[in-house]
Structure formats: C-alpha cells, structure tokens
Design a protein around this motif. Structure first.
Motif, PDB file in Angstrom:
ATOM      1  N   ASN A  27       1.331  -1.242  -0.201  1.00  0.00           N
ATOM      2  CA  ASN A  27       0.038   0.283  -0.054  1.00  0.00           C
ATOM      3  C   ASN A  27       1.239   1.355  -0.260  1.00  0.00           C
ATOM      4  OD1 ASN A  27      -2.407   0.969  -0.093  1.00  0.00           O
ATOM      5  ND2 ASN A  27      -3.044   1.274   1.592  1.00  0.00           N
ATOM      6  N   TRP A  28       2.052   1.463   0.972  1.00  0.00           N
ATOM      7  CA  TRP A  28       2.461   2.363   0.942  1.00  0.00           C
ATOM      8  C   TRP A  28       3.253   2.232  -0.114  1.00  0.00           C
ATOM      9  CZ3 TRP A  28       6.386   1.848   5.572  1.00  0.00           C
ATOM     10  CH2 TRP A  28       5.521   1.444   6.630  1.00  0.00           C
ATOM     11  N   ILE A  29       3.904   1.787  -1.245  1.00  0.00           N
ATOM     12  CA  ILE A  29       4.693   2.078  -2.430  1.00  0.00           C
ATOM     13  C   ILE A  29       3.161   2.929  -3.194  1.00  0.00           C
ATOM     14  CG2 ILE A  29       5.239   0.559  -4.328  1.00  0.00           C
ATOM     15  CD1 ILE A  29       6.823  -1.755  -1.839  1.00  0.00           C
ATOM     16  N   LYS A  30       2.124   2.119  -3.430  1.00  0.00           N
ATOM     17  CA  LYS A  30       1.252   2.413  -3.952  1.00  0.00           C
ATOM     18  C   LYS A  30       1.428   4.082  -3.951  1.00  0.00           C
ATOM     19  CE  LYS A  30      -1.371  -1.329  -5.053  1.00  0.00           C
ATOM     20  NZ  LYS A  30      -2.888  -1.719  -3.977  1.00  0.00           N
ATOM     21  N   LEU A  31       0.929   4.429  -2.348  1.00  0.00           N
ATOM     22  CA  LEU A  31       0.960   5.668  -1.930  1.00  0.00           C
ATOM     23  C   LEU A  31       1.948   7.038  -2.359  1.00  0.00           C
ATOM     24  CD1 LEU A  31      -1.584   4.613   1.124  1.00  0.00           C
ATOM     25  CD2 LEU A  31      -2.403   5.004  -1.036  1.00  0.00           C
ATOM     26  N   GLN A  32       2.847   6.428  -2.602  1.00  0.00           N
ATOM     27  CA  GLN A  32       3.646   7.535  -2.687  1.00  0.00           C
ATOM     28  C   GLN A  32       4.169   8.188  -3.606  1.00  0.00           C
ATOM     29  OE1 GLN A  32       7.476   5.400  -2.295  1.00  0.00           O
ATOM     30  NE2 GLN A  32       7.261   3.785  -4.347  1.00  0.00           N
ATOM     31  N   PRO A  74      13.061   6.643  -1.055  1.00  0.00           N
ATOM     32  CA  PRO A  74      13.532   7.874   0.219  1.00  0.00           C
ATOM     33  C   PRO A  74      13.428   8.582  -0.512  1.00  0.00           C
ATOM     34  CG  PRO A  74      15.646   6.293  -0.584  1.00  0.00           C
ATOM     35  CD  PRO A  74      14.785   5.626  -1.225  1.00  0.00           C
ATOM     36  N   ASN A  75      13.596   8.909  -2.106  1.00  0.00           N
ATOM     37  CA  ASN A  75      13.764  10.850  -2.394  1.00  0.00           C
ATOM     38  C   ASN A  75      12.191  11.120  -2.643  1.00  0.00           C
ATOM     39  OD1 ASN A  75      16.370  10.777  -3.247  1.00  0.00           O
ATOM     40  ND2 ASN A  75      16.103   9.324  -5.009  1.00  0.00           N
ATOM     41  N   LYS A  76      11.531   9.778  -2.596  1.00  0.00           N
ATOM     42  CA  LYS A  76       9.701  10.605  -2.850  1.00  0.00           C
ATOM     43  C   LYS A  76       9.412  10.717  -0.946  1.00  0.00           C
ATOM     44  CE  LYS A  76       8.685   8.515  -6.893  1.00  0.00           C
ATOM     45  NZ  LYS A  76       7.912   6.767  -7.658  1.00  0.00           N
ATOM     46  N   SER A  77       9.569  10.047  -0.711  1.00  0.00           N
ATOM     47  CA  SER A  77       9.789   9.828   1.530  1.00  0.00           C
ATOM     48  C   SER A  77       9.937   9.740   1.959  1.00  0.00           C
ATOM     49  CB  SER A  77       8.142   8.494   1.004  1.00  0.00           C
ATOM     50  OG  SER A  77       8.550   7.785   0.203  1.00  0.00           O
ATOM     51  N   GLU A 303      20.005  11.449   5.565  1.00  0.00           N
ATOM     52  CA  GLU A 303      18.911  12.433   5.136  1.00  0.00           C
ATOM     53  C   GLU A 303      17.748  12.394   5.091  1.00  0.00           C
ATOM     54  OE1 GLU A 303      18.672  15.296   2.295  1.00  0.00           O
ATOM     55  OE2 GLU A 303      20.062  14.959   2.920  1.00  0.00           O
ATOM     56  N   GLY A 304      16.891  11.180   5.626  1.00  0.00           N
ATOM     57  CA  GLY A 304      15.574  11.271   5.861  1.00  0.00           C
ATOM     58  C   GLY A 304      15.542  11.545   7.249  1.00  0.00           C
ATOM     59  N   GLU A 305      16.328  11.845   8.371  1.00  0.00           N
ATOM     60  CA  GLU A 305      15.825  11.754  10.139  1.00  0.00           C
ATOM     61  C   GLU A 305      16.324  14.235   9.473  1.00  0.00           C
ATOM     62  OE1 GLU A 305      17.554   7.930  11.662  1.00  0.00           O
ATOM     63  OE2 GLU A 305      19.073   9.687  11.117  1.00  0.00           O
ATOM     64  N   ARG A 306      17.200  14.000   8.828  1.00  0.00           N
ATOM     65  CA  ARG A 306      17.562  15.869   8.133  1.00  0.00           C
ATOM     66  C   ARG A 306      16.151  16.094   7.781  1.00  0.00           C
ATOM     67  NH1 ARG A 306      17.612  19.326   4.817  1.00  0.00           N
ATOM     68  NH2 ARG A 306      17.538  18.060   2.729  1.00  0.00           N
TER      69      ARG A 306
END
Length: 326
Positions: A27-32, A74-77, A303-306
């Motif tokens: 579901n996450w992959i579809k929604l990103q 991770p570039n989208k989310s 990078e995500g945490e930043r």
C-alpha cells in the motif's frame, strides 16, 4: 493542488515477512506517488514490549533494506527513526495530558497484544502506545494513515487527541483518516489469523526458494482433506488465501479442482510456492545489492532524518506558540 500528507511507520523488528508486505508495504509503495509521504521507523515503540535495545539498530537496517528492496523510494518519502527526532517525545508528553487512562484501556489492539504476547503487567508506555502514535502522525500533520484494520482504533484516538488540542489551544492539527489496504491480513503458516515472527509462522521477504518450498510444505490446510481425492474447502484453507494474493489468475481453477478433489494439497502447495518465489525473486536481488552497500542505506537514513527534523521543528514551534509556551 498540494498533495495530502501521509505518515506510516513500522517497529524495527528486523527482516520483514509477506504479512508486512501485504498489510502495509504494498500500500505504501502505491501511495508514495499520490501523497506527500513520510516513513517512520518506530524504534521507541519497540520498548513497549521489549526493553532490550541491543538489536534495534541492526533490525532497523534490515527493515530499511526490505523497504528499499520492495520499491519504497526515499527520494519521494523520507525514512527516519523516531528516536532521532526529539520532537516526538515532546509532543507525546503534551498529548498524554489530553486523554484519560480509561480511554486507553478500551483500546482493542492493546487487548489483542496483551493476549498474543502473554503480557501480565502492562507498562505505562505500552498503555500510552496510541498517544505516541498520535504524536508520530500529527507531528508531520498527517492527513491520512495507511493501516490494516487492527490499527483503525489507534487512528480514532489520534483524531480525538487532535480535536482536543485544537479545541483547547487553537487549530494546529488535521484529523487524519485511515487508508485501509484491501488485503489487510495474511494468515500465518500455522493457520493463525496473521503472520507474526513471534509466532514463527512467516515467510520472509528474504527467504530463498528452498526455504519457501519447505515452509509451504508444512503449512496447515483443510483438516478434512486428508488424501488427494478428498473434496476440499478452499474458503478455510490458508494456502488458497496465498493463491488469491500471489496467483490470482489461477484461483478459479484451483478452487474448482480443490472442491472436486482432483487437486491434492501437495501439488497445490507446490504451485503456490512457485508463485511466491517468482514474486520474491526481484526483491531478493535488490536486497543483495543493499546488503553489499550498507553505507548507502545509512546515508538514506541520515538524509531522511534531516528532512523529517525540519518538518517536526516547524510543527513544535507552532504548538508552543498556540500553548503560549514559546
């Protein structure tokens, strides 16, 4: 028009299984692409049922590798650890003042966890698990949360807390909606209602074909179908549930042949294992790439945490301002 924001998260328990994929990741992959997505590694939540912290970091890395291998971008989310964004703890403290103990004790998910994990004494943090979850969601002003059916009561608590804060101090938080996946639960190999590593009834996303074949051979089926020619009841057979998910084009034929007795359980399980292995093949290949490039995985987390910190800090400035604490 700006995309709506979603927050989704998982506790880092190490390598993920098919139940995680079907109940959440798919579901996450579809929604990103449709939403502005944030993906939380809920490492504080692990402490609600296990105080040992020795494996949390390694389990986090294993889980992130599975996220990446399945196609979460991770570039989208951004991916980030709850423990590295201190604002989670601050908002949790504030929110804990806005809900009663009695309300938290009515939470059906808590009752289920206590039963499944044989917990005798509930710690304060476990009782307050949905309050921390509310802080996780609302810190990023999540407007929707992709969850399985078992998590819907938590989203309702989040909505109540958002409403209570907004009424008390002024409008800050949205009231998030639950985004249910169509195939919320995959039963465990032992026939249990869901796959769970604590029950030892899983197929991991990293399981090689021989392992999948071996696990499927031991899977529970219709107890009345003992021999090949015995008529079966696919509606109660967990292997048929797996076929519906991973082999949809053949399910009508499998159902018919199972009911007539012309399809035996051994052959049925073998067909199912083949389809699951076909599904897992590209995931395992990608997984091996990231296992050999661990520094890249760690950089993705940093990078995500930043990125998450920027959003979380802005929300808490607004919260303190509304509460006249700033």
């Amino acid at each position: 028009m700006a995309k709506k924001r979603i927050l989704s998260g998982m506790r880092p328990t190490g390598k993920l299984h098919l139940g995680h994929y079907v109940g959440a990741l798919e579901n996450w992959i579809k929604l990103q692409d449709e939403y502005d997505s944030y993906h939380l590694i809920a490492d504080y939540h692990v402490l609600t049922t296990d105080l040992s912290t020795d494996d949390i970091y390694n389990n986090t890395i294993e889980m992130v590798i599975d996220w990446l291998a399945c196609g979460l971008d991770p570039n989208k989310s951004p991916f980030f650890r709850q423990s590295q964004i201190k604002e989670h703890a601050e908002l949790f403290l504030i929110f804990s003042m806005l809900i009663t103990k009695a309300r938290l004790e009515r939470n059906p998910t808590l009752k289920e966890q206590v039963r499944d994990l044989n917990i005798e004494n509930i710690v304060y943090g476990h009782l307050g698990y949905p309050v921390l979850q509310a802080a996780d969601i609302l810190l990023y002003k999540g407007e929707a949360v992709p969850v399985g059916e078992d998590q819907v009561p938590h989203i309702e608590i989040t909505r109540e807390i958002a409403r209570r804060f907004n009424n008390q101090y002024g409008e800050v938080f949205p009231e998030p909606e639950a985004l249910l996946s169509n195939f919320a639960r995959l039963p465990g190999l032992d026939g249990n209602a869901k796959m769970s590593k604590s029950l030892g009834n899983t197929i991991l996303l990293s399981d090689e074909p021989d392992t999948v074949n071996q696990k499927l051979r031991k899977a529970v089926t219709d107890p009345l179908k003992v021999r090949k020619n015995d008529p079966g009841r696919p509606e109660i057979c967990l292997v048929f549930t797996y076929h519906k998910k991973f082999n949809p084009e053949e399910t009508d034929e499998i159902e018919k042949n199972c009911r007539s007795g012309s399809l035996g359980c051994v052959e049925c399980k073998s067909k199912c294992a083949d389809k699951i292995n076909l599904f897992l093949e590209p995931i395992i290949e990608k997984r091996k790439f990231y296992e050999n490039n661990i520094e890249q995985v760690k950089e993705i987390l940093t990078e995500g945490e930043r990125k998450a910190k920027v959003t979380a800090s802005a929300t808490m400035e607004e919260v303190r301002s509304k509460m006249k604490l700033g």
